[in-house]
Design a protein around this motif. Sequence first.
Motif, PDB file in Angstrom:
ATOM      1  N   VAL A  30       0.841  -1.205   0.000  1.00 22.38           N
ATOM      2  CA  VAL A  30       0.000   0.000   0.000  1.00 22.38           C
ATOM      3  C   VAL A  30       0.874   1.251   0.000  1.00 22.38           C
ATOM      4  O   VAL A  30       0.603   2.214  -0.724  1.00 22.38           O
ATOM      5  CB  VAL A  30      -0.969  -0.002   1.204  1.00 22.38           C
ATOM      6  N   LYS A  31       1.946   1.231   0.769  1.00 23.08           N
ATOM      7  CA  LYS A  31       2.852   2.384   0.789  1.00 23.08           C
ATOM      8  C   LYS A  31       3.467   2.610  -0.590  1.00 23.08           C
ATOM      9  O   LYS A  31       3.579   3.748  -1.051  1.00 23.08           O
ATOM     10  CB  LYS A  31       3.951   2.192   1.836  1.00 23.08           C
ATOM     11  N   ALA A  32       3.832   1.526  -1.277  1.00 24.71           N
ATOM     12  CA  ALA A  32       4.381   1.655  -2.627  1.00 24.71           C
ATOM     13  C   ALA A  32       3.359   2.268  -3.588  1.00 24.71           C
ATOM     14  O   ALA A  32       3.706   3.065  -4.456  1.00 24.71           O
ATOM     15  CB  ALA A  32       4.845   0.294  -3.136  1.00 24.71           C
ATOM     16  N   ALA A  33       2.095   1.909  -3.407  1.00 29.06           N
ATOM     17  CA  ALA A  33       1.044   2.400  -4.310  1.00 29.06           C
ATOM     18  C   ALA A  33       0.598   3.828  -3.994  1.00 29.06           C
ATOM     19  O   ALA A  33       0.328   4.614  -4.893  1.00 29.06           O
ATOM     20  CB  ALA A  33      -0.161   1.459  -4.263  1.00 29.06           C
ATOM     21  N   GLY A  52       2.135   5.933  -1.356  1.00 35.18           N
ATOM     22  CA  GLY A  52       3.149   6.818  -0.803  1.00 35.18           C
ATOM     23  C   GLY A  52       3.193   6.968   0.699  1.00 35.18           C
ATOM     24  O   GLY A  52       3.932   7.808   1.210  1.00 35.18           O
ATOM     25  N   ALA A  53       2.395   6.218   1.416  1.00 37.71           N
ATOM     26  CA  ALA A  53       2.402   6.329   2.878  1.00 37.71           C
ATOM     27  C   ALA A  53       1.933   5.010   3.476  1.00 37.71           C
ATOM     28  O   ALA A  53       1.195   4.249   2.847  1.00 37.71           O
ATOM     29  CB  ALA A  53       1.494   7.464   3.341  1.00 37.71           C
ATOM     30  N   LYS A  54       2.372   4.770   4.698  1.00 41.63           N
ATOM     31  CA  LYS A  54       1.963   3.565   5.415  1.00 41.63           C
ATOM     32  C   LYS A  54       0.544   3.763   5.954  1.00 41.63           C
ATOM     33  O   LYS A  54       0.266   4.767   6.601  1.00 41.63           O
ATOM     34  CB  LYS A  54       2.926   3.295   6.559  1.00 41.63           C
ATOM     35  N   PRO A  55      -0.350   2.800   5.695  1.00 42.18           N
ATOM     36  CA  PRO A  55      -1.729   2.935   6.160  1.00 42.18           C
ATOM     37  C   PRO A  55      -1.956   2.285   7.511  1.00 42.18           C
ATOM     38  O   PRO A  55      -1.141   1.506   7.995  1.00 42.18           O
ATOM     39  CB  PRO A  55      -2.507   2.160   5.104  1.00 42.18           C
ATOM     40  N   SER A  56      -3.078   2.615   8.089  1.00 43.40           N
ATOM     41  CA  SER A  56      -3.613   1.858   9.217  1.00 43.40           C
ATOM     42  C   SER A  56      -5.094   1.634   8.914  1.00 43.40           C
ATOM     43  O   SER A  56      -5.681   2.319   8.081  1.00 43.40           O
ATOM     44  CB  SER A  56      -3.415   2.590  10.544  1.00 43.40           C
ATOM     45  N   ILE A  57      -5.672   0.659   9.585  1.00 46.78           N
ATOM     46  CA  ILE A  57      -7.096   0.377   9.374  1.00 46.78           C
ATOM     47  C   ILE A  57      -7.901   1.309  10.272  1.00 46.78           C
ATOM     48  O   ILE A  57      -7.617   1.450  11.456  1.00 46.78           O
ATOM     49  CB  ILE A  57      -7.400  -1.101   9.680  1.00 46.78           C
ATOM     50  N   CYS A  58      -8.901   1.945   9.693  1.00 45.82           N
ATOM     51  CA  CYS A  58      -9.758   2.864  10.452  1.00 45.82           C
ATOM     52  C   CYS A  58     -10.560   2.102  11.504  1.00 45.82           C
ATOM     53  O   CYS A  58     -10.904   0.937  11.313  1.00 45.82           O
ATOM     54  CB  CYS A  58     -10.748   3.557   9.524  1.00 45.82           C
ATOM     55  N   PRO A 105     -15.241   7.046 -10.054  1.00 49.82           N
ATOM     56  CA  PRO A 105     -14.702   8.408 -10.119  1.00 49.82           C
ATOM     57  C   PRO A 105     -13.332   8.547  -9.456  1.00 49.82           C
ATOM     58  O   PRO A 105     -12.683   9.572  -9.601  1.00 49.82           O
ATOM     59  CB  PRO A 105     -15.744   9.232  -9.348  1.00 49.82           C
ATOM     60  N   CYS A 106     -12.888   7.510  -8.749  1.00 46.34           N
ATOM     61  CA  CYS A 106     -11.653   7.587  -7.975  1.00 46.34           C
ATOM     62  C   CYS A 106     -10.479   6.963  -8.719  1.00 46.34           C
ATOM     63  O   CYS A 106     -10.653   6.250  -9.710  1.00 46.34           O
ATOM     64  CB  CYS A 106     -11.833   6.884  -6.631  1.00 46.34           C
ATOM     65  N   GLN A 107      -9.294   7.203  -8.196  1.00 44.33           N
ATOM     66  CA  GLN A 107      -8.098   6.520  -8.668  1.00 44.33           C
ATOM     67  C   GLN A 107      -8.206   5.056  -8.289  1.00 44.33           C
ATOM     68  O   GLN A 107      -8.566   4.711  -7.174  1.00 44.33           O
ATOM     69  CB  GLN A 107      -6.865   7.128  -7.982  1.00 44.33           C
ATOM     70  N   VAL A 108      -7.897   4.177  -9.255  1.00 41.07           N
ATOM     71  CA  VAL A 108      -7.904   2.733  -9.013  1.00 41.07           C
ATOM     72  C   VAL A 108      -6.501   2.217  -9.314  1.00 41.07           C
ATOM     73  O   VAL A 108      -5.934   2.519 -10.358  1.00 41.07           O
ATOM     74  CB  VAL A 108      -8.929   2.007  -9.910  1.00 41.07           C
ATOM     75  N   SER A 109      -5.944   1.452  -8.371  1.00 39.20           N
ATOM     76  CA  SER A 109      -4.618   0.847  -8.539  1.00 39.20           C
ATOM     77  C   SER A 109      -4.702  -0.615  -8.152  1.00 39.20           C
ATOM     78  O   SER A 109      -5.516  -1.001  -7.307  1.00 39.20           O
ATOM     79  CB  SER A 109      -3.595   1.517  -7.627  1.00 39.20           C
ATOM     80  N   TYR A 110      -3.821  -1.408  -8.757  1.00 39.89           N
ATOM     81  CA  TYR A 110      -3.687  -2.806  -8.367  1.00 39.89           C
ATOM     82  C   TYR A 110      -2.425  -2.931  -7.513  1.00 39.89           C
ATOM     83  O   TYR A 110      -1.387  -2.358  -7.855  1.00 39.89           O
ATOM     84  CB  TYR A 110      -3.566  -3.717  -9.578  1.00 39.89           C
ATOM     85  N   LEU A 111      -2.531  -3.660  -6.420  1.00 39.27           N
ATOM     86  CA  LEU A 111      -1.340  -3.953  -5.641  1.00 39.27           C
ATOM     87  C   LEU A 111      -0.442  -4.885  -6.446  1.00 39.27           C
ATOM     88  O   LEU A 111      -0.947  -5.626  -7.301  1.00 39.27           O
ATOM     89  CB  LEU A 111      -1.724  -4.610  -4.308  1.00 39.27           C
TER      90      LEU A 111
END
Length: 160
Positions: free
Chosen positions: A75-78, A80-86, A151-157
């Motif tokens: 996710v960070k590679a896609a 640009g930042a490390k995520p956390s789960i809401c 309508p959003c950006q879509v990326s594949y891991l």
Amino acid sequence: MPLDTIHDFNCRLLAELPHQSFEHEPILDYATDEKVRARLGWQAEFSKTLFLKFKDGRFALLLTHRDGRLDNKAVKAALGAKPSICTADEMQAEIGCLPGAVCPFLPRADIPLLVDPVLMTHHAFTWTPGHPEQTFLLETAHLAGLLTQLPCQVSYLPAP
């Protein structure tokens, strides 16, 4: 965001795509998923959608298969930042979905969608389109067509 808005958006996405729609008791956990799957005879992979947040205030959705896990590095590679789960409260406040029934396809351009390519190895998948008492089933061959309508950006891991 009202669940009706999410549901209506998902119905519009599927208007031209062959899919199935099922009504059932609310599904908010895997045990109920399994009961409903057995009763209705679904031959599809359960999907899971994680609602992610980043320290800079951004959010994202991760669409994966039921047993998928959050890969922080991917996710960070896609994004640009490390995520956390809401937390459930944060998620409900931001998008309105119920815990255990997060819809991957939202009518918001500001929340990117990440797709786990492992989901694509399955013939079909299911998701909750806002209301937890409804499930949509789509062959994965049609997922790319659905994603082009978002309508959003879509990326594949990256593939594992």
